[in-house]
Design a protein around this motif. Sequence first.
Motif, PDB file in Angstrom:
ATOM      1  N   ASN A 193       0.802  -1.219   0.000  1.00 38.45           N
ATOM      2  CA  ASN A 193       0.000   0.000   0.000  1.00 38.45           C
ATOM      3  C   ASN A 193       0.840   1.277   0.000  1.00 38.45           C
ATOM      4  O   ASN A 193       0.286   2.373   0.037  1.00 38.45           O
ATOM      5  N   GLY A 199      -2.676  -3.044  -2.725  1.00 39.87           N
ATOM      6  CA  GLY A 199      -1.674  -2.669  -3.718  1.00 39.87           C
ATOM      7  C   GLY A 199      -1.816  -3.446  -5.010  1.00 39.87           C
ATOM      8  O   GLY A 199      -2.820  -4.123  -5.253  1.00 39.87           O
ATOM      9  N   LYS A 256      -1.156  -9.945  -3.506  1.00 35.03           N
ATOM     10  CA  LYS A 256      -1.823  -8.972  -2.627  1.00 35.03           C
ATOM     11  C   LYS A 256      -2.337  -9.610  -1.353  1.00 35.03           C
ATOM     12  O   LYS A 256      -2.699  -8.929  -0.403  1.00 35.03           O
TER      13      LYS A 256
END
Length: 133
Positions: free
Chosen positions: A55, A82, A124
Amino acid sequence: MDNIKIEIPSLPENIRIVESFIDNAKERFSLEDDIYGNIMIAVTEAVNNAILHGNGKDAHKNVLLQLSLLNENLQFTVQDEGAGFDYQHLPDPTAPENLEKPGGRGIFLMKNLCDEVKFHEGGKKVDLIFYLG
């Protein structure tokens, strides 16, 4: 099945919240010190990676931490917002040419402290699995 979730903004100081979450899990599941230590290091490392790399320390993006008890296994799932990363081609942090480089040790540590590490959604999301039985 027990299932506990928390969501935190991507700020490094929020690792304190994660540590409390793990302390609560230690009490709830009567974890022994050795597995507790492994969980603390691996899960905080995963959340740190999600905050910093996933992030980009963007406080508007959250990291989701979920704890599930599946059979005799504790599973911590860490998910960021992200773009993900190529988790299949990571440099070996123990290779001589990488020993001086910062970074690259987090996932190595996670893989050595957990019984299983599984990546999803292009990196992720990661499951950190600890065998209790």
